[in-house]
Motif scaffolding. Structure first.
Motif, PDB file in Angstrom:
ATOM      1  N   ARG A   1       0.805  -1.217   0.000  1.00 32.95           N
ATOM      2  CA  ARG A   1       0.000   0.000   0.000  1.00 32.95           C
ATOM      3  C   ARG A   1       0.842   1.274   0.000  1.00 32.95           C
ATOM      4  O   ARG A   1       0.329   2.356  -0.262  1.00 32.95           O
ATOM      5  N   ASN A   2       2.122   1.136   0.281  1.00 25.72           N
ATOM      6  CA  ASN A   2       3.016   2.286   0.246  1.00 25.72           C
ATOM      7  C   ASN A   2       3.751   2.408  -1.077  1.00 25.72           C
ATOM      8  O   ASN A   2       4.523   3.346  -1.273  1.00 25.72           O
ATOM      9  N   ILE A   3       3.525   1.456  -1.990  1.00 26.16           N
ATOM     10  CA  ILE A   3       4.187   1.471  -3.293  1.00 26.16           C
ATOM     11  C   ILE A   3       3.166   1.879  -4.344  1.00 26.16           C
ATOM     12  O   ILE A   3       2.241   1.131  -4.654  1.00 26.16           O
ATOM     13  N   LEU A   4       3.340   3.067  -4.889  1.00 21.46           N
ATOM     14  CA  LEU A   4       2.418   3.567  -5.904  1.00 21.46           C
ATOM     15  C   LEU A   4       2.846   3.184  -7.314  1.00 21.46           C
ATOM     16  O   LEU A   4       2.054   3.269  -8.245  1.00 21.46           O
ATOM     17  N   SER A   5       4.101   2.770  -7.489  1.00 17.85           N
ATOM     18  CA  SER A   5       4.554   2.301  -8.796  1.00 17.85           C
ATOM     19  C   SER A   5       3.815   1.009  -9.136  1.00 17.85           C
ATOM     20  O   SER A   5       3.578   0.164  -8.265  1.00 17.85           O
ATOM     21  N   VAL A   6       3.464   0.840 -10.412  1.00 18.61           N
ATOM     22  CA  VAL A   6       2.615  -0.277 -10.831  1.00 18.61           C
ATOM     23  C   VAL A   6       3.269  -1.005 -11.996  1.00 18.61           C
ATOM     24  O   VAL A   6       3.769  -0.360 -12.929  1.00 18.61           O
ATOM     25  N   PRO A   7       3.302  -2.358 -11.979  1.00 18.65           N
ATOM     26  CA  PRO A   7       3.796  -3.103 -13.139  1.00 18.65           C
ATOM     27  C   PRO A   7       3.019  -2.729 -14.398  1.00 18.65           C
ATOM     28  O   PRO A   7       1.808  -2.489 -14.364  1.00 18.65           O
ATOM     29  N   GLY A   8       3.738  -2.675 -15.510  1.00 18.52           N
ATOM     30  CA  GLY A   8       3.108  -2.300 -16.769  1.00 18.52           C
ATOM     31  C   GLY A   8       3.238  -0.829 -17.091  1.00 18.52           C
ATOM     32  O   GLY A   8       2.935  -0.408 -18.203  1.00 18.52           O
ATOM     33  N   THR A   9       3.694  -0.037 -16.115  1.00 15.58           N
ATOM     34  CA  THR A   9       3.895   1.390 -16.352  1.00 15.58           C
ATOM     35  C   THR A   9       5.380   1.676 -16.575  1.00 15.58           C
ATOM     36  O   THR A   9       6.242   0.834 -16.318  1.00 15.58           O
ATOM     37  N   ILE A  10       5.665   2.883 -17.038  1.00 20.07           N
ATOM     38  CA  ILE A  10       7.052   3.276 -17.275  1.00 20.07           C
ATOM     39  C   ILE A  10       7.730   3.556 -15.936  1.00 20.07           C
ATOM     40  O   ILE A  10       7.174   4.239 -15.082  1.00 20.07           O
ATOM     41  N   TYR A  11       8.928   3.019 -15.758  1.00 20.03           N
ATOM     42  CA  TYR A  11       9.658   3.218 -14.502  1.00 20.03           C
ATOM     43  C   TYR A  11      10.024   4.682 -14.336  1.00 20.03           C
ATOM     44  O   TYR A  11      10.552   5.318 -15.254  1.00 20.03           O
ATOM     45  N   ASN A  12       9.729   5.224 -13.157  1.00 16.75           N
ATOM     46  CA  ASN A  12      10.076   6.607 -12.838  1.00 16.75           C
ATOM     47  C   ASN A  12      10.793   6.635 -11.496  1.00 16.75           C
ATOM     48  O   ASN A  12      10.235   6.234 -10.469  1.00 16.75           O
ATOM     49  N   GLU A  13      12.032   7.092 -11.522  1.00 12.21           N
ATOM     50  CA  GLU A  13      12.847   7.097 -10.308  1.00 12.21           C
ATOM     51  C   GLU A  13      12.267   8.013  -9.237  1.00 12.21           C
ATOM     52  O   GLU A  13      12.350   7.704  -8.041  1.00 12.21           O
ATOM     53  N   ASN A  14      11.641   9.121  -9.635  1.00 12.97           N
ATOM     54  CA  ASN A  14      11.050  10.027  -8.652  1.00 12.97           C
ATOM     55  C   ASN A  14       9.907   9.361  -7.904  1.00 12.97           C
ATOM     56  O   ASN A  14       9.778   9.494  -6.685  1.00 12.97           O
ATOM     57  N   THR A  15       9.071   8.617  -8.636  1.00  9.37           N
ATOM     58  CA  THR A  15       7.954   7.922  -8.001  1.00  9.37           C
ATOM     59  C   THR A  15       8.456   6.828  -7.083  1.00  9.37           C
ATOM     60  O   THR A  15       7.958   6.659  -5.958  1.00  9.37           O
ATOM     61  N   VAL A  16       9.456   6.072  -7.536  1.00  7.88           N
ATOM     62  CA  VAL A  16       9.997   4.994  -6.698  1.00  7.88           C
ATOM     63  C   VAL A  16      10.665   5.577  -5.458  1.00  7.88           C
ATOM     64  O   VAL A  16      10.557   5.019  -4.363  1.00  7.88           O
ATOM     65  N   ARG A  17      11.337   6.723  -5.595  1.00  2.00           N
ATOM     66  CA  ARG A  17      11.957   7.349  -4.429  1.00  2.00           C
ATOM     67  C   ARG A  17      10.891   7.741  -3.401  1.00  2.00           C
ATOM     68  O   ARG A  17      11.086   7.554  -2.198  1.00  2.00           O
ATOM     69  N   GLU A  18       9.770   8.248  -3.874  1.00  2.00           N
ATOM     70  CA  GLU A  18       8.674   8.577  -2.961  1.00  2.00           C
ATOM     71  C   GLU A  18       8.126   7.318  -2.292  1.00  2.00           C
ATOM     72  O   GLU A  18       7.754   7.340  -1.114  1.00  2.00           O
ATOM     73  N   ASP A  19       8.069   6.208  -3.051  1.00  2.00           N
ATOM     74  CA  ASP A  19       7.647   4.936  -2.464  1.00  2.00           C
ATOM     75  C   ASP A  19       8.577   4.539  -1.313  1.00  2.00           C
ATOM     76  O   ASP A  19       8.117   4.121  -0.241  1.00  2.00           O
ATOM     77  N   LEU A  20       9.869   4.668  -1.542  1.00  2.00           N
ATOM     78  CA  LEU A  20      10.839   4.284  -0.521  1.00  2.00           C
ATOM     79  C   LEU A  20      10.743   5.200   0.691  1.00  2.00           C
ATOM     80  O   LEU A  20      10.876   4.748   1.833  1.00  2.00           O
ATOM     81  N   ILE A  21      10.497   6.494   0.448  1.00  2.00           N
ATOM     82  CA  ILE A  21      10.356   7.426   1.565  1.00  2.00           C
ATOM     83  C   ILE A  21       9.138   7.073   2.400  1.00  2.00           C
ATOM     84  O   ILE A  21       9.172   7.115   3.637  1.00  2.00           O
ATOM     85  N   ARG A  22       8.037   6.705   1.731  1.00  2.00           N
ATOM     86  CA  ARG A  22       6.838   6.306   2.476  1.00  2.00           C
ATOM     87  C   ARG A  22       7.096   5.055   3.305  1.00  2.00           C
ATOM     88  O   ARG A  22       6.672   4.957   4.465  1.00  2.00           O
ATOM     89  N   LEU A  23       7.799   4.096   2.725  1.00  2.00           N
ATOM     90  CA  LEU A  23       8.114   2.873   3.475  1.00  2.00           C
ATOM     91  C   LEU A  23       9.005   3.188   4.673  1.00  2.00           C
ATOM     92  O   LEU A  23       8.784   2.676   5.772  1.00  2.00           O
ATOM     93  N   TYR A  24       9.999   4.031   4.452  1.00  2.00           N
ATOM     94  CA  TYR A  24      10.885   4.400   5.551  1.00  2.00           C
ATOM     95  C   TYR A  24      10.117   5.178   6.617  1.00  2.00           C
ATOM     96  O   TYR A  24      10.376   5.046   7.812  1.00  2.00           O
ATOM     97  N   GLY A  25       9.142   5.972   6.175  1.00  2.00           N
ATOM     98  CA  GLY A  25       8.366   6.767   7.110  1.00  2.00           C
ATOM     99  C   GLY A  25       7.461   5.944   8.005  1.00  2.00           C
ATOM    100  O   GLY A  25       6.968   6.463   9.024  1.00  2.00           O
ATOM    101  N   THR A  26       7.212   4.689   7.662  1.00  2.00           N
ATOM    102  CA  THR A  26       6.414   3.839   8.550  1.00  2.00           C
ATOM    103  C   THR A  26       7.168   3.517   9.844  1.00  2.00           C
ATOM    104  O   THR A  26       6.564   3.028  10.798  1.00  2.00           O
ATOM    105  N   GLN A  27       8.475   3.772   9.854  1.00  2.00           N
ATOM    106  CA  GLN A  27       9.346   3.504  10.998  1.00  2.00           C
ATOM    107  C   GLN A  27       9.450   2.008  11.319  1.00  2.00           C
ATOM    108  O   GLN A  27       9.890   1.626  12.394  1.00  2.00           O
ATOM    109  N   ALA A  28       9.024   1.187  10.355  1.00  2.00           N
ATOM    110  CA  ALA A  28       9.155  -0.258  10.522  1.00  2.00           C
ATOM    111  C   ALA A  28      10.490  -0.769   9.985  1.00  2.00           C
ATOM    112  O   ALA A  28      10.884  -1.898  10.284  1.00  2.00           O
ATOM    113  N   PHE A  29      11.191   0.063   9.207  1.00  2.00           N
ATOM    114  CA  PHE A  29      12.416  -0.385   8.555  1.00  2.00           C
ATOM    115  C   PHE A  29      13.554   0.592   8.844  1.00  2.00           C
ATOM    116  O   PHE A  29      13.350   1.802   8.878  1.00  2.00           O
TER     117      PHE A  29
END
Length: 630
Positions: free
Chosen positions: A219-247
């Motif tokens: 639910r924290n990963i907004l990047s979707v298979p079948g779409t064009i890879y975007n480093e900015n979107t993936v970076r935001e995904d990683l920030i959201r995951l890190y922001g959960t404070q679980a990792f």
């Protein structure tokens, strides 16, 4: 991408001929008679017989200017004739990229026994247009703007490669770092076909989440298979995951699939211990010297939810005047936070709290509060910087007399009936409904240097015990950051609030003075009222070059600050009359601010009042704060 298929250079070079300046055609240049031409060895041994180039004539070029060609040759009229040098010059011309390998240099002897150098060239086929295929996230028009300067020019391998690099750089600037110009081909009619592989996500998988549920990561990963890879979107995904404070660490790896247009993405996770027990002590203006015990679980049952319990006992309000009792401050709360309520984009916070302390709103009163609240928050998808929330709460406020004799004397001294004291001590039970909006463009949450943050909040407090105490309040503010030099920032803040309707009880009135309003004044010493305005200018800069200690990066978050605060109250209370509070204040000062991730800034400031606020305040005051002034 470099364009492949460059032809091998084969230059047909002819030494000078002993005839007139006859120019042979490109294909049928005359073969020279070498019998009367001196060799290089003869030129070296007899300097008087050296031949020089008396003229350079270029033929066959229609678009490329002669000056551009001669500049590339690095050969000038008057230079000594040398077959090796001319051979090198032809290579330089070919390396310009505008001409085919079918080029010829024909030296012709003039009447002075010197050399007229004739160079025959064939320009590459001109580019008539570009066709672009494979693009979806960037329009063909935007790409064509980069290629337009090449149209109607001879094909040039070097400039085409530069154009390819510009196209790929355009993609990369928008985050599409896997995009590549895969193929460039030309047609006989001069049309150049360019195909782009933009880099499609084939799969997204994650590894390392042993405790955390898969759906929490998903639910924290907004990047979707079948779409064009975007480093900015993936970076935001990683920030959201890190922001959960679980990792404690989150990164990604990219692997190319068998199909070169597709890539597999792996999110690598390293979980951390999410349950913590804290025991600490500190100093705060509102609670005095305090001890604190807390428990926090940031990944409750592996669901990415947070539960916390906290208890605090303090000695009481510091830097207060004689309007505040000397009494311990006791607080406790328990909260539960769900970042994705029922799998939606709405986050929910539930909180129960209890407080018992010496009131700094109502003079010489003991204030007790307990209540429940729920806050729903959501970021607007169409407006990335805008979020909204709605709070529903119920709170009981109980006020009791702390020093009746002193209060009676104060009332009598100011000619105010003691019966008015009952209004000051009026609390009750309130239901609060509070929608709010936040607009945030700051470059970062911790120690921001650019952007702005603004908020607007309306609170309707419904009095359950005394309906006449029902009232509505509107507050808002804006804070703009300006970068200064490389690591400093200047911020300008404006805040205001006021009652929209109803009579606001004194215990819920706005106040100025203290660490969270106008610094340099004691708590509430400027006054309390039904409306206020205030502003602040603050400069934050590295403190004594601590940021240069590279081995301790956390020192970057310690700043020295200079500030000017000013504020004014309207419709002030009875307390302001009794304690001669002015209702306005201006102060300047400085301090130390430590930006703590997940907590906010901790600050120790000393402010000096410019306006005289009466007894005990004109000499200035220290303030200790937690959280942003905004």
């Amino acid at each position: 991408m470099l364009i492949m298929g460059q032809p091998v250079l084969a230059i047909d070079f002819e030494p000078p001929v002993p005839t007139d300046e006859r120019a042979g055609s490109f294909q049928n240049a005359p073969m020279p008679d070498l019998s009367d031409m001196p060799t290089n060895r003869t030129q070296k041994s007899d300097k008087k017989n050296k031949q020089v180039i008396s003229a350079i004539k270029i033929e066959g070029n229609r678009i490329i200017q002669n000056n551009d060609i001669t500049n590339a040759m690095k050969l000038q009229v008057g230079d000594v004739y040398s077959p090796e040098k001319i051979q090198s010059c032809l290579t330089e011309i070919y390396n310009m990229g505008w001409f085919t390998e079918r080029m010829r240099a024909v030296p012709v002897k003039d009447k002075n026994n010197n050399v007229i150098l004739k160079i025959y060239l064939e320009e590459n086929r001109p580019i008539t247009e570009f066709t672009i295929t494979g693009n979806s996230v960037i329009s063909a028009g935007e790409i064509s703007e980069l290629l337009a300067p090449l149209e109607n020019q001879p094909q040039n391998i070097a400039t085409l490669n530069e154009a390819v690099e510009k196209v790929e750089a355009l993609y990369a600037s928008k985050g599409y770092i896997l995009a590549r110009v895969e193929n460039v081909q030309d047609d006989p009619d001069g049309c150049v076909n360019m195909h782009i592989s933009e880099g499609i996500i084939n799969t997204i998988k994650f590894e390392g989440n042993n405790k955390t549920k898969d759906y929490v990561v998903n639910r924290n990963i907004l990047s979707v298979p079948g779409t064009i890879y975007n480093e900015n979107t993936v970076r935001e995904d990683l920030i959201r995951l890190y922001g959960t404070q679980a990792f404690k660490d989150v990164n990604r790896t990219i692997e190319k699939c068998d199909d070169p247009n597709y890539y597999d993405i792996t999110i690598n996770l390293i979980e951390q211990r999410t349950a913590t027990i804290s025991v600490g002590a500190g100093l705060d203006t509102a609670t005095g010297f305090f001890g604190q015990v807390g428990f926090v679980e940031n990944n409750f049952l592996g669901r990415g939810q947070r539960i916390s319990l906290n208890f605090l006992a303090g000695t009481g309000v510091l830097l207060s005047d004689d309007s505040t009792l000397d009494r311990a401050n006791l607080q406790g709360d328990i909260s539960f936070f769900d970042p994705r309520f029922r799998g939606t984009d709405v986050s929910m916070l539930y909180k129960a709290f209890w407080q018992d302390f010496a009131s700094y709103q109502v003079p010489l009163a003991i204030e007790r509060r307990f209540g429940l609240e729920a806050v729903a928050s959501r970021q607007f998808k169409k407006f990335r910087n805008l979020s909204g929330s709605f709070k529903l709460g119920i709170e009981n406020i109980d006020l009791s007399e702390g020093n009746y004799t002193q209060m009676a004397n104060l009332y009598a001294a100011h000619g105010i009936p003691i019966s008015e004291r009952a209004k000051q001590l009026r609390g009750g039970t309130f239901i609060s409904l509070s929608p709010s909006l936040v607009y945030d463009t700051r470059d970062r949450d911790v120690n921001p240097r650019d952007g702005l943050v603004a908020n607007l909040k309306f609170t309707e407090n419904l009095g359950l015990e005394h309906t006449s105490d029902t009232h509505g309040m509107l507050t808002g503010g804006i804070k703009k950051y300006f970068p200064v030099m490389t690591k400093s920032s200047l911020s300008i803040t404006g805040r205001a609030g006021g009652a929209i309707h109803g009579d606001v009880p004194e215990v819920m009135a706005f106040r100025l003075g203290g660490p969270y309003s106008v610094r340099g004044y004691k708590m509430s010493s400027i006054g309390t009222g039904n409306a206020y305005v205030m502003g602040s200018i603050e400069l934050n800069t590295p403190f004594f070059f601590l940021d240069r200690i590279k081995q301790m990066k956390f020192l970057d978050n310690i700043k020295f600050e200079l500030f000017v605060d000013a504020g004014k109250l309207f419709n002030t209370t009875i307390s302001d009359r009794m304690y001669n509070r002015p209702g306005y204040g201006v102060a300047f000062g400085g301090g130390i601010k430590v930006f703590v991730p997940g907590v906010g800034p901790l600050s120790i400031d000393y402010g000096y009042p410019i306006t005289n606020v009466g007894k005990g305040n004109s000499k200035g005051a220290f303030t200790f704060g937690m959280g942003d002034l905004f």
